[in-house]
Design an enzyme around this catalytic site. Structure first.
Site, PDB file in Angstrom:
ATOM      1  N   HIS A  25      16.188 -53.629 -41.840  1.00 46.69           N
ATOM      2  CA  HIS A  25      16.107 -53.696 -40.376  1.00 46.69           C
ATOM      3  C   HIS A  25      17.446 -54.029 -39.722  1.00 46.69           C
ATOM      4  CE1 HIS A  25      11.781 -53.372 -40.807  1.00 46.69           C
ATOM      5  NE2 HIS A  25      11.888 -54.231 -41.801  1.00 46.69           N
ATOM      6  N   LYS A  78      13.354 -46.713 -41.888  1.00 48.61           N
ATOM      7  CA  LYS A  78      13.446 -47.408 -40.596  1.00 48.61           C
ATOM      8  C   LYS A  78      14.431 -46.625 -39.728  1.00 48.61           C
ATOM      9  CE  LYS A  78      11.474 -50.548 -43.318  1.00 48.61           C
ATOM     10  NZ  LYS A  78      10.053 -50.573 -43.545  1.00 48.61           N
ATOM     11  N   SER A 124      11.897 -59.113 -41.494  1.00 50.75           N
ATOM     12  CA  SER A 124      11.092 -58.014 -40.954  1.00 50.75           C
ATOM     13  C   SER A 124       9.999 -58.453 -39.994  1.00 50.75           C
ATOM     14  CB  SER A 124      10.491 -57.208 -42.102  1.00 50.75           C
ATOM     15  OG  SER A 124       9.766 -58.047 -42.966  1.00 50.75           O
TER      16      SER A 124
END
Ligand SMILES: Cc1ncc(COP(=O)(O)O)c(C=O)c1O
Length: 392
Positions: free
Chosen positions: A207, A239, A179
């Site tokens: 991610h 996200k 991250s």
């Protein structure tokens, strides 16, 4: 010394180390334009990689479900809080990622704490990359397992930690995309290590999903792995999916164990039904509208070409996370402030989020950025960094 005196002393220490933190108030957003503390800025630190947090289909699904089901779920999932939309989301996610079952939890942090607490105990060993997200490390610590960390991305050390473990319950756990550095874990190698040492591989792909893989299904897809190769996959939904919560994907027996024993799941109010409906819409977009993923990929390519031409000291990342190393806290803060003056919102990341001496700007790209916005950012970055190599 009173509590308040002690806290003030700590705050003064953080002041001296340039490590104070504060929040910025966002009062409006439209695409990547944000009104932040009363100033109009282009947001280059958002995790809304595909723009789904603002997609009309996702908003409409949220609104319709809220109108039908109300706002709060008003109960934990095992009492009265598990709605049809939660159930449907879990089935949809399991089918999309190719797993037997899924569990929808209130956040990625809770998902990781819950899994690790529910499956590990003080006779277990949990091997993790040193740069794994805080909640994976916390989850292993709270579980009582022997947490063994290997140097970032060092597959030789990862294998050595697994080989020396003497336990029936060995977990090998990694972020799919790290991250703060934006690099992708070597999932193929991790899978092979897990196979050789009969470890359970658990990947947190916060991610990676929406970013990597041919159809945006994430790090495992990019590495050519199947669901059976990654027995536990965690997909935090805050996200690229543009919502909140997390989906845990695994075999039915694992999911059943978690829903009966994972304490953060048992003892917490179920997420809002409207959030489940919004995430269903986001998963549908991920599957049915590849243009969002394609636009993000194009923006990443464009940014990399521009920063390479400008000679900026970026880390080697091909994901939406593009760190620019500053070295010390003061420089990272100064660059962030200069960017703000020039109309860009880019946050400075400092210890303890990253190691000492590795403070950075964490630039993130999304499908909603325009090429003109990216070009303008790179130009200002080149001006403010002025050829500094970012290493102290
Ligand atoms: C890799 C990773 N895992 C988990 C989380 C936590 O997810 P959540 O924000 O849903 O708690 C984050 C960031 O927030 C993350 O970057």
């Amino acid at each position: 010394m009173t509590l308040i005196e002690r806290l003030r002393r700590r705050a003064a220490e953080r002041d001296a180390a340039h490590s104070r933190r504060s929040r910025h108030v966002q009062s409006q957003r439209s695409g990547m334009l944000a009104e932040c503390d009363g100033k109009s800025l282009i947001n280059f630190s958002s995790n809304d990689y595909l723009g789904f947090a603002q997609h009309p289909d996702v908003i409409a699904a949220f609104q319709q479900a809220a109108a039908r089901d109300g706002v709060g779920s008003a109960g934990s999932a095992l009492v009265t809080g598990h709605f049809a939309v939660h159930h449907e989301l879990e089935q949809q996610a399991a089918a999309l990622f190719g797993y037997e079952a899924a569990l929808f939890t209130g956040s990625g942090y809770l998902a990781n704490l819950g899994i690790l607490q529910a499956v590990l105990d003080d006779e277990s060993v949990c091997v993790q990359d040193k740069y794994n997200h805080a909640c994976l490390l916390d989850g292993a610590r709270f579980s009582g397992a022997d947490l063994k960390r290997y140097p970032h991305a060092d597959m030789v050390q990862a294998e050595a930690r697994c080989a020396e473990a003497k336990t029936d319950t060995l977990f090998l756990v990694s972020d799919g995309v790290f991250s703060m550095d934006g690099d992708a874990a070597d999932l193929k190698a991790l899978h092979a290590i897990a196979e050789r040492h009969r470890a359970t591989l658990m990947i947190d792909d916060a991610h990676g999903v929406g970013v990597l893989g041919e159809s945006g299904l994430g790090s495992a897809q990019a590495a050519g792995l199947r669901a059976a190769d990654v027995p536990i996959l965690v997909v935090p939904a805050g996200k690229a999916l543009g919502g909140q919560g997390a989906l845990i994907l695994a075999q039915r027996d694992i999911i059943q164990h978690l829903l009966e024993t994972a304490r953060p799941y048992l003892f917490s109010t179920a997420p809002a039904p409207a959030m489940a409906a919004a995430l269903s819409a986001a998963l549908h977009l991920l599957e049915a509208q590849p243009q969002h993923h394609a636009r993000l990929q194009e923006n990443i390519r464009h940014f990399r070409i521009r920063v390479e031409t400008a000679g900026l000291p970026m880390l080697d990342s091909h994901t939406a996370i593009q760190p620019l190393m500053a070295g010390d806290n003061e420089r990272a803060l100064q660059w962030s402030a200069q960017l703000r003056d020039a109309g860009f919102w880019v946050s400075a990341i400092r210890p303890p989020t990253v190691p000492q001496g590795k403070s950075r700007l964490r630039i993130t790209l999304t499908a909603l950025h325009t090429k003109a916005q990216i070009d303008a950012l790179v130009q200002v970055l080149a001006e403010i960094t002025g050829g500094h190599d970012g290493h102290g």
